[in-house]
Structures are given as structure tokens and as C-alpha cells.
Design an enzyme around this catalytic site. Sequence first.
Site, PDB file in Angstrom:
ATOM      1  N   GLY A   1       0.829  -1.207   0.000  1.00  0.00           N
ATOM      2  CA  GLY A   1       0.000   0.000   0.000  1.00  0.00           C
ATOM      3  C   GLY A   1       0.860   1.252   0.000  1.00  0.00           C
ATOM      4  N   GLN A   2       0.206   2.409   0.009  1.00  0.00           N
ATOM      5  CA  GLN A   2       0.947   3.679  -0.040  1.00  0.00           C
ATOM      6  C   GLN A   2       1.906   3.810   1.150  1.00  0.00           C
ATOM      7  OE1 GLN A   2      -1.142   7.347  -1.471  1.00  0.00           O
ATOM      8  NE2 GLN A   2      -2.900   6.343  -0.539  1.00  0.00           N
TER       9      GLN A   2
ATOM     10  N   ASP B   1      -2.636 -12.411   4.647  1.00  0.00           N
ATOM     11  CA  ASP B   1      -3.957 -11.797   4.729  1.00  0.00           C
ATOM     12  C   ASP B   1      -4.289 -11.659   6.213  1.00  0.00           C
ATOM     13  OD1 ASP B   1      -6.678 -11.341   4.922  1.00  0.00           O
ATOM     14  OD2 ASP B   1      -7.185 -12.602   3.205  1.00  0.00           O
ATOM     15  N   ILE B   2      -4.407 -10.406   6.677  1.00  0.00           N
ATOM     16  CA  ILE B   2      -4.553 -10.211   8.129  1.00  0.00           C
ATOM     17  C   ILE B   2      -5.900 -10.693   8.655  1.00  0.00           C
ATOM     18  CG2 ILE B   2      -2.903  -8.297   8.272  1.00  0.00           C
ATOM     19  CD1 ILE B   2      -5.484  -6.464   8.648  1.00  0.00           C
TER      20      ILE B   2
ATOM     21  N   ASP C   1      -8.753   9.977  10.179  1.00  0.00           N
ATOM     22  CA  ASP C   1      -9.592  11.119  10.549  1.00  0.00           C
ATOM     23  C   ASP C   1     -11.091  10.790  10.400  1.00  0.00           C
ATOM     24  OD1 ASP C   1      -8.510  11.005   7.787  1.00  0.00           O
ATOM     25  OD2 ASP C   1     -10.052  12.515   7.390  1.00  0.00           O
TER      26      ASP C   1
ATOM     27  N   TYR D   1     -16.929   3.009   6.408  1.00  0.00           N
ATOM     28  CA  TYR D   1     -15.463   3.050   6.489  1.00  0.00           C
ATOM     29  C   TYR D   1     -15.011   3.570   7.857  1.00  0.00           C
ATOM     30  CZ  TYR D   1     -10.684   4.662   5.980  1.00  0.00           C
ATOM     31  OH  TYR D   1      -9.352   4.887   6.201  1.00  0.00           O
TER      32      TYR D   1
ATOM     33  N   LYS E   1     -13.051   1.550  10.943  1.00  0.00           N
ATOM     34  CA  LYS E   1     -11.750   1.958  11.498  1.00  0.00           C
ATOM     35  C   LYS E   1     -11.863   2.175  13.012  1.00  0.00           C
ATOM     36  CE  LYS E   1      -8.454   2.536   9.580  1.00  0.00           C
ATOM     37  NZ  LYS E   1      -7.403   1.546   9.182  1.00  0.00           N
TER      38      LYS E   1
ATOM     39  N   TRP F   1      -5.758  12.281   4.591  1.00  0.00           N
ATOM     40  CA  TRP F   1      -5.494  12.766   3.229  1.00  0.00           C
ATOM     41  C   TRP F   1      -4.103  12.327   2.713  1.00  0.00           C
ATOM     42  CZ3 TRP F   1      -7.562  18.409   2.150  1.00  0.00           C
ATOM     43  CH2 TRP F   1      -8.909  18.488   2.508  1.00  0.00           C
TER      44      TRP F   1
HETATM   45  N1  LIG Z   1      -5.229   6.800   2.149  1.00  0.00           N
HETATM   46  C1  LIG Z   1      -5.652   7.713   3.031  1.00  0.00           C
HETATM   47  O1  LIG Z   1      -5.960   8.871   2.669  1.00  0.00           O
HETATM   48  C2  LIG Z   1      -5.747   7.367   4.493  1.00  0.00           C
HETATM   49  C3  LIG Z   1      -6.230   8.349   5.355  1.00  0.00           C
HETATM   50  C4  LIG Z   1      -6.331   8.036   6.710  1.00  0.00           C
HETATM   51  C5  LIG Z   1      -5.942   6.780   7.171  1.00  0.00           C
HETATM   52  N2  LIG Z   1      -5.475   5.846   6.307  1.00  0.00           N
HETATM   53  C6  LIG Z   1      -5.132   4.527   6.866  1.00  0.00           C
HETATM   54  O2  LIG Z   1      -3.768   4.222   6.619  1.00  0.00           O
HETATM   55  C7  LIG Z   1      -3.615   2.817   6.373  1.00  0.00           C
HETATM   56  C8  LIG Z   1      -2.841   2.589   5.087  1.00  0.00           C
HETATM   57  O3  LIG Z   1      -3.431   3.384   4.082  1.00  0.00           O
HETATM   58  P1  LIG Z   1      -2.859   3.426   2.593  1.00  0.00           P
HETATM   59  O4  LIG Z   1      -3.261   4.726   2.021  1.00  0.00           O
HETATM   60  O5  LIG Z   1      -1.426   2.994   2.568  1.00  0.00           O
HETATM   61  O6  LIG Z   1      -3.785   2.299   1.968  1.00  0.00           O
HETATM   62  P2  LIG Z   1      -3.577   1.428   0.653  1.00  0.00           P
HETATM   63  O7  LIG Z   1      -2.647   2.101  -0.288  1.00  0.00           O
HETATM   64  O8  LIG Z   1      -4.923   1.018   0.187  1.00  0.00           O
HETATM   65  O9  LIG Z   1      -2.821   0.159   1.254  1.00  0.00           O
HETATM   66  C9  LIG Z   1      -3.450  -0.795   2.021  1.00  0.00           C
HETATM   67  C10 LIG Z   1      -2.820  -2.114   1.689  1.00  0.00           C
HETATM   68  O10 LIG Z   1      -3.457  -3.129   2.485  1.00  0.00           O
HETATM   69  C11 LIG Z   1      -3.692  -4.245   1.645  1.00  0.00           C
HETATM   70  N3  LIG Z   1      -4.748  -5.086   2.200  1.00  0.00           N
HETATM   71  C12 LIG Z   1      -6.083  -5.003   2.027  1.00  0.00           C
HETATM   72  N4  LIG Z   1      -6.700  -6.015   2.664  1.00  0.00           N
HETATM   73  C13 LIG Z   1      -5.716  -6.742   3.272  1.00  0.00           C
HETATM   74  C14 LIG Z   1      -5.715  -7.906   4.063  1.00  0.00           C
HETATM   75  N5  LIG Z   1      -6.857  -8.537   4.374  1.00  0.00           N
HETATM   76  N6  LIG Z   1      -4.540  -8.390   4.511  1.00  0.00           N
HETATM   77  C15 LIG Z   1      -3.373  -7.766   4.201  1.00  0.00           C
HETATM   78  N7  LIG Z   1      -3.310  -6.672   3.431  1.00  0.00           N
HETATM   79  C16 LIG Z   1      -4.480  -6.161   2.981  1.00  0.00           C
HETATM   80  C17 LIG Z   1      -4.072  -3.618   0.325  1.00  0.00           C
HETATM   81  O11 LIG Z   1      -3.986  -4.568  -0.727  1.00  0.00           O
HETATM   82  P3  LIG Z   1      -5.002  -4.434  -1.990  1.00  0.00           P
HETATM   83  O12 LIG Z   1      -4.844  -3.036  -2.493  1.00  0.00           O
HETATM   84  O13 LIG Z   1      -4.512  -5.493  -2.915  1.00  0.00           O
HETATM   85  O14 LIG Z   1      -6.384  -4.703  -1.447  1.00  0.00           O
HETATM   86  C18 LIG Z   1      -3.035  -2.527   0.213  1.00  0.00           C
HETATM   87  O15 LIG Z   1      -1.826  -3.018  -0.321  1.00  0.00           O
HETATM   88  C19 LIG Z   1      -5.030   2.230   6.384  1.00  0.00           C
HETATM   89  O16 LIG Z   1      -5.269   1.691   7.662  1.00  0.00           O
HETATM   90  C20 LIG Z   1      -5.911   3.419   6.177  1.00  0.00           C
HETATM   91  O17 LIG Z   1      -7.177   3.224   6.770  1.00  0.00           O
HETATM   92  C21 LIG Z   1      -5.353   6.115   4.983  1.00  0.00           C
END
Ligand SMILES: NC(=O)c1ccc[n+]([C@@H]2O[C@H](COP(=O)([O-])OP(=O)(O)OC[C@H]3O[C@@H](n4cnc5c(N)ncnc54)[C@H](OP(=O)(O)O)[C@@H]3O)[C@@H](O)[C@H]2O)c1
Length: 327
Positions: A21-22, A48-49, A114, A137, A141, A162
Site C-alpha cells: 500500500g501507499q 492476509d490479516i 480522521d 469506512y 476503522k 489525506w
Molecule cells: N489513504 C488515506 O488517505 C488514508 C487516510 C487516513 C488513514 N489511512 C489509513 O492508513 C492505512 C494505510 O493506508 P494506505 O493509504 O497505505 O492504503 P492502501 O494504499 O490502500 O494500502 C493498504 C494495503 O493493504 C492491503 N490489504 C487489504 N486487505 C488486506 C488484508 N486482508 N490483509 C493484508 N493486506 C491487505 C491492500 O492490498 P489491496 O490493495 O490489494 O487490497 C493494500 O496493499 C489504512 O489503515 C488506512 O485506513 C489512509
Amino acid sequence: MESVSQFYTEPTRLLITGAEGQIGRALVRIIQDDSHFRVTALTKRQLDITRREQLTEILASDLPDYVVNCAGFNRVDPSERNPERAYAVNAEGPRLLAELCGELSIPLLHLSSDYVFDGHYASGYTEADDAAPLGVYGNSKWEGEELIRQLLPRHIILRVSWIFSETGSNFLLKTLQQARKENCVLAADDRRGCPTSADDVARVLVAILKQLANGADAWGTYHYCGAEITTRYGFSEAILAAARQYEELKVSELMPVASKDLPNESVERPASSVLKCSKLLNTFGIRQRPWRIELQRLVRELYESGALKQADSRGMNPGDRDQVAEA
Ligand SMILES: NC(=O)c1ccc[n+]([C@@H]2O[C@H](COP(=O)([O-])OP(=O)(O)OC[C@H]3O[C@@H](n4cnc5c(N)ncnc54)[C@H](OP(=O)(O)O)[C@@H]3O)[C@@H](O)[C@H]2O)c1
């Protein structure tokens, strides 16, 4: 004389989930050359968590000093259509992690959002403010956070907002893609928040980990976001200005609109996503970095690497390029 080896300390062993992921990618990139750490980074395909048996096996064989959970399902509208998936990844997965980490006495660092707040506090949220998520969502969380708090005292929950990076699905890449193809781009001017680069979140996680490894007893919930509050419209303006240093964009009008008038967003989002970050500063000495600096760097890298042109030729979002390369 004491030998050098007496001062040698073993690297801290980390298990990173959601490593594709990001934030997962940023963390792996930043930490992999740091001799303080030895990292096992696993993608969703590798771990897979939501699967207890996989988690049990990997935790028992790897026995990390810390788990950093970067896995999440953070797509807001799809979460409403598929709540089972949102709760499985954002609540059940963290519950399993907390339970199994507890059995092995492993602390857990977890990312939250957030979106646990309803967004009515324009001035921003502290960690002590009441959660009131608006949709599936945010609820999923919040449930994940609560389960971790109940099951595992030695946890860090870091709420961020964001997120933007050079990969994945994020506002920076979507805005760039639209601005290069369309005459008019719409952006909400009634939603306030602080853009945050995935790299900065990774640096914050590393700084926290180093202090925990040095004995800091500072478990709990923290906020981090980039410095300077803006609106989605203000963020879009900054993205277009950065991109115009490298090419003439097709877009001629950036139009401010109300969130409810955005065509692709049917679910209500928090009007204010502003996170106050003074607890992180007061506890760990970690300051917010201005998001504009990271934005400039990322946009420059996207143009210099040719990622945008490659994505164009494939008809893809630039963030999808790695998946394309793999396919
Ligand atoms: N993006 C935002 O703006 C944002 C804002 C606030 C908080 N967050 C939090 O920050 C965290 C990471 O965000 P991110 O932006 O890095 O998200 P992301 O780019 O979507 O990365 C999440 C990763 O988790 C993987 N994943 C999904 N289901 C899974 C599972 N069951 N077991 C293991 N891996 C799994 C996804 O794989 P697939 O893509 O293949 O499903 C993806 O590689 C998350 O908890 C998110 O809620 C993000």
C-alpha cells in the site's frame, strides 16, 4: 578495555503488513537501509490479516519485536456497498493482530483515520475528542481501534489523513490525471483537512519505533498530518501549480463546488478532517512537516521518472503502474 561488541545492539525486528500500500511501500523504502531494523514486509498475497492461521504461523516463525499494520480497506464509497469487506480488514484483522500479538507479547503499531470523526469541529480534533464516524469506512476503522485498545495495552494507533504518494489511489494522482485530460476539474471547497505524504507518515513511524526500542513507554493513540490546513480546492490548486512547472495542462478551469455536487462521491465525508498533532510533539518530539514540500518533490519525481507518460500510453492512472508492470 571493553570490546566494541559490548556496545553492539541487535537490530529491531519488524513485521510490516499491507506492504504494497501507499504507507507500507513508503515505510519499507525508508527503513530497508536502516541498520537499526531487520524487516519482514508482507503483501496481502503473502499475509492476509483476516486469516488467523496465516497470522499465527507467520508471527510464531518470525517473532518480530514489533508489528506495523499498514493493511487497510480505505475506499469510502465501496465500503458502503461491501461492509463485510470493510469490517473484515479494518476491524476483524486488527482484532486478530491484537489478540495474537498479545499472546506473544509483541506490541502493535496500527494506522487509523480522521474518518473516525464526524468533521463538525472546524478547528480540528485532538486524541481526546469523541469519535462519531459517519459511514461504514469510519465505523470499521473506529471498531478496529477499540478492539486493539481492549486487547493489547502495548499499542500505538496513529491516525492520519489525506494521504498522497506516487502510487495507489489518491487525490494527487486522480487530480493530475483529470487535469491532463479534461478542460474542467471540480474540487470541493467545503471540506477542510491537511494533506499528508505517505513518506512523512513512514518517517513518523520510524521515529516512534526508535524511541519505543529505546524504552519509551508511551503507548496510546496519536494524530499526525502535514502542516497547513487547506481545502480540497486549495490542495488541487497546489497540485496544478506544481504540475504546470513541467507541462501545459489541458485543464483551463478549476471549479470550486460543494461536496454534495461531486459526481463520484455518494457517501458523506467529514467536513473537517483537521487533526491536531500536539500530543505527538509533546510525547515524541515529532513535528509536522509542510505538505507542500513533499508535494513539489513527488510531482517532480512523477514527471522526471516518466511515470505519467507511461500511464497515459497504457490508459492507466500513474498509481497503477506497478500493478501493470507485474501483470
Ligand atoms: N489513504 C488515506 O488517505 C488514508 C487516510 C487516513 C488513514 N489511512 C489509513 O492508513 C492505512 C494505510 O493506508 P494506505 O493509504 O497505505 O492504503 P492502501 O494504499 O490502500 O494500502 C493498504 C494495503 O493493504 C492491503 N490489504 C487489504 N486487505 C488486506 C488484508 N486482508 N490483509 C493484508 N493486506 C491487505 C491492500 O492490498 P489491496 O490493495 O490489494 O487490497 C493494500 O496493499 C489504512 O489503515 C488506512 O485506513 C489512509
